[in-house]
Design a protein around this motif. Structure first.
Motif, short mmCIF file in Angstrom:
data_model
loop_
_atom_site.label_atom_id
_atom_site.label_comp_id
_atom_site.label_asym_id
_atom_site.label_seq_id
_atom_site.Cartn_x
_atom_site.Cartn_y
_atom_site.Cartn_z
N ILE A 119 0.74 -1.21 0.12
CA ILE A 119 0.20 -0.21 0.35
C ILE A 119 1.11 1.33 0.52
N ASP A 120 0.31 1.77 -1.10
CA ASP A 120 1.61 3.47 -0.72
C ASP A 120 0.46 4.01 -0.59
N VAL A 121 0.45 5.89 -0.20
CA VAL A 121 0.59 7.09 -0.20
C VAL A 121 0.73 8.01 -0.83
N ALA A 122 -0.50 8.78 -1.48
CA ALA A 122 0.21 9.66 -2.80
C ALA A 122 -1.42 10.85 -2.55
N ASN A 123 -0.55 12.23 -2.31
CA ASN A 123 -0.83 13.03 -2.12
C ASN A 123 -1.71 14.05 -2.85
N ALA A 124 -3.11 14.48 -2.74
CA ALA A 124 -4.15 15.29 -2.87
C ALA A 124 -4.48 16.28 -2.19
N THR A 125 -4.29 17.26 -2.55
CA THR A 125 -4.98 18.47 -1.33
C THR A 125 -6.11 18.52 -1.85
N GLU A 126 -7.19 18.57 -2.51
CA GLU A 126 -8.16 18.59 -2.62
C GLU A 126 -9.18 17.71 -2.86
N VAL A 127 -10.83 17.49 -2.12
CA VAL A 127 -11.74 16.98 -2.29
C VAL A 127 -13.12 17.21 -2.76
N ILE A 128 -13.22 16.81 -3.68
CA ILE A 128 -15.12 16.83 -4.63
C ILE A 128 -15.96 16.54 -3.72
N ALA A 129 -16.90 17.70 -3.74
CA ALA A 129 -18.03 17.22 -2.56
C ALA A 129 -19.14 16.31 -3.25
N MET A 130 -20.10 15.44 -3.07
CA MET A 130 -21.22 15.07 -4.00
C MET A 130 -21.86 16.12 -4.29
N THR A 131 -22.28 17.18 -4.10
CA THR A 131 -22.74 18.61 -3.90
C THR A 131 -21.87 18.91 -5.64
N ASP A 132 -20.97 19.08 -5.60
CA ASP A 132 -20.02 19.34 -7.03
C ASP A 132 -20.58 19.62 -8.07
N SER A 133 -20.76 20.32 -8.93
CA SER A 133 -21.14 19.61 -10.23
C SER A 133 -20.13 19.28 -10.89
N PRO A 134 -19.93 18.49 -12.01
CA PRO A 134 -19.07 17.62 -13.16
C PRO A 134 -18.39 18.08 -13.61
N SER A 135 -18.24 19.28 -13.90
CA SER A 135 -17.92 20.28 -14.40
C SER A 135 -16.87 21.38 -14.10
N GLN A 136 -17.56 21.64 -12.57
CA GLN A 136 -16.88 22.27 -11.96
C GLN A 136 -15.61 21.87 -10.89
N ALA A 137 -16.41 20.50 -10.79
CA ALA A 137 -14.78 19.92 -10.03
C ALA A 137 -13.74 19.52 -10.73
N PHE A 138 -13.97 19.38 -12.14
CA PHE A 138 -13.30 19.28 -13.40
C PHE A 138 -12.23 20.62 -13.14
N ARG A 139 -13.02 21.11 -13.67
CA ARG A 139 -11.95 22.43 -13.54
C ARG A 139 -11.40 23.02 -12.39
N ARG A 140 -12.40 23.53 -11.74
CA ARG A 140 -11.94 23.83 -10.80
C ARG A 140 -11.04 23.37 -9.37
N LYS A 141 -11.39 22.02 -9.43
CA LYS A 141 -10.14 21.38 -8.06
C LYS A 141 -8.70 19.96 -8.81
N LYS A 142 -8.50 20.77 -9.48
CA LYS A 142 -7.09 20.39 -10.28
C LYS A 142 -6.75 19.07 -9.60
N ASP A 143 -6.26 19.48 -8.53
CA ASP A 143 -5.86 18.49 -6.81
C ASP A 143 -6.62 17.90 -6.62
N SER A 144 -7.63 17.75 -7.05
CA SER A 144 -8.98 16.03 -6.06
C SER A 144 -7.96 14.98 -6.23
N SER A 145 -8.95 13.92 -5.46
CA SER A 145 -8.03 12.72 -5.31
C SER A 145 -8.59 12.38 -6.44
N VAL A 146 -9.32 12.81 -7.31
CA VAL A 146 -9.61 11.87 -8.53
C VAL A 146 -8.46 12.52 -9.58
N HIS A 147 -8.56 13.64 -9.41
CA HIS A 147 -7.49 14.30 -11.07
C HIS A 147 -6.10 13.35 -10.13
N VAL A 148 -6.18 13.04 -9.45
CA VAL A 148 -4.84 12.51 -8.95
C VAL A 148 -4.40 11.36 -9.23
#
Lengths: 337, 337
Positions: free
Chosen positions: B56-85
């Motif tokens: 098991i390794d760990v990779a850092n991601a500084t942002e978190v996408i909320a369940m209420t974030d819109s898909p396009s906002q989450a993609f465009r504004r949270k470039k360091d989210s755990s999903v992006h990383v």
């Protein structure tokens, strides 16, 4: 007195369930029932009940539509089917409305062709009541009469569904929503986006989009959608209910203690089953035809038949068709102006 | 060893369920897991387990996408989210696939943009496994990645779903059906009629149309449909399950004997709940992207996370993407020729 023509040969348990349902309706409701079917068979079944003095007539129909008949074949080749005869009784003014628990497609096709469509209506739509977790009913329209609907037709379904909801469930200002795949306005497909735009401009109490999971939470009263979507929704729901109750049955007979538990909780299970039984809500009206037609589930029991007769009679009494024509004319006028 | 990047911040119970699921997977499966999320939080959670020596390794991601974030906002504004990383780790070859139980729309959008689409694929599609009454699994594709699909896209969904079914459920020749509103070929809407025509010409084991009520009977393995329909089907099923289990709970606490019955049958109920729990089946893969992505339910427990990691690893091992590109190229060639 309102007269309802009942297709006595329609359901899976016909004519037994139909005749018993007619007797219950004639006894308990202020309604006359014309049993339509193979006369000898129907009279024989009727003789099993104490029906003397009840407002029940019999009309002969020499043919029976099978559940496996295709709608168009049933309409074209069986001109003396119980559905045809019932629809003709309505067209000729000898009955105010009709009820059938037969082959849904065949009933819809036959009724649409024989009765015709209301002046202001583009396409008739089938409205199905669903029980909700709040103990209320949510109506989905259309559940299968129309596929590839246009936005303007979705708008008409909404208006018709809302009038039906007011008439049958007594709500003054039913909440109307559009079935989509997300609550945000931009979610959905081309049809729902255009339909939402139209619905916002009506005087309806339009609350926006709902998702599939909201159908049973009781937060809205009327959910409008294309008939393909509505039919999939209806059938999937039936499928899940069958699947879950089947698994439950297996689980509850899997061991001695589970069986003993079932025996103790039997009454609770009976209440539970009653609550998920759609037939309690009296069938699905085909709205927008010149006349009143309510289609019951094929597996309708006598109580479901009685409820469908009650709904058909109430739709006649509350002049739902006059309201549909008037309110849709207003919508059309608003769109022009 | 296959490496799976796990979005540690995604689900409703993140990071607790995610980290425990990763530990289970690393212990029980032949797989390395990279936990992607806010590093301090993830390491703190990891310290609660005996994870020393596990891959098991760990990779850092500084942002978190909320369940209420819109898909396009989450993609465009949270470039360091755990999903992006996590998606970048896959793109850079540092992981073979990714798993997330986060905001489905945001995960789909991010994964599609960062990984891109396979050469032969028009639009990626989300495939959801449903448990059936036969104890088998039926996969519905697409359940929400695409609306307003074209017949050719439906055909592609069918090919991708069939390859996935073969890889994960081991069936040699899965039965593929089209979700419609009647079994007859003429039933359905414009899209299903055209799609059925295309599907008949493929080498797939295409068995024709099925209705919504057939989803749970286990008669077919892969059911193909437009994403709007599939999403409504998925959400309605979830809604019915919630509705019914809610009613059942109420019924079983309604009286003393019902309660006593419940206590006796408790094990049976547990088995029953397990059977209707979709999370047992390891999440829904987004097929057609350059890489492997499996999306779990927001409410995923550690076992569901482990299963999703297992499915992601198996999709990598069985080279599903190579097969998709090869078989879709053959379909395109056949269409031309």
């Amino acid at each position: 007195m309102i007269t309802i023509a009942l297709d006595a040969m329609g359901g899976d348990n016909a004519p037994r369930a139909e005749v018993e349902g007619a007797v219950l309706a004639a006894r308990e409701l202020d309604v006359r029932v014309v049993l339509v079917g193979i006369e000898a068979t129907v009279r024989q079944e009727l003789a099993r009940h104490r029906a003397k003095g009840l407002p029940i007539d019999v009309a002969n129909a020499t043919e029976v539509i099978a559940m496996t008949d295709s709608p168009s074949q049933a309409f074209r080749r069986k001109k003396d089917s119980s559905v045809h005869v019932a629809a003709r009784l309505v067209r000729e003014g000898k009955a105010d409305g009709l009820v059938s628990a037969g082959n849904t497609g065949a009933v819809m096709t036959t009724v649409r062709f024989i009765l015709g469509t209301l002046a202001a209506v583009d396409r008739p739509a089938l409205a199905a009541p669903f029980p909700t977790s709040k103990g209320t009913v949510t109506v989905i329209i259309d559940v299968g009469a129309n596929v590839d609907s246009k936005p303007e037709q979705i708008e008409q379904f909404a208006v018709m569904g809302e009038i039906y909801y007011r008439a049958i469930f007594g709500t003054k200002r039913p909440r109307v929503a559009l079935l989509s795949i997300g609550e945000e306005e931009m979610k959905g497909n081309e049809l729902t986006r255009e339909a939402a735009n139209l619905l916002k401009q009506t005087t309806l109490n339009f609350t926006g989009n709902v998702e599939g999971r909201d159908v049973f939470n009781g937060d809205v009263d009327v959910i409008v959608c294309d008939g393909f979507i509505g039919n999939v929704a209806l059938k999937i729901s039936e499928g899940v209910v069958l699947h879950i109750t089947g698994l439950l049955k297996t689980a509850l007979t899997s061991s001695l203690s589970a069986k003993a538990g079932y025996v103790l909780a039997r009454k609770a299970f009976k209440d539970f089953r009653k609550k998920i039984d759609y037939s309690e809500y009296g069938g699905a009206p085909l709205l927008g035809v010149r006349g009143t037609a309510v289609i019951g589930h094929g597996s309708s029991n006598p109580n479901a038949i009685k409820n469908a007769i009650r709904v058909a009679a109430e739709l006649c009494r509350s002049k739902v068709n006059e309201k549909i024509d008037r309110e849709l004319a207003a919508v059309a006028l608003a769109a022009k102006g």
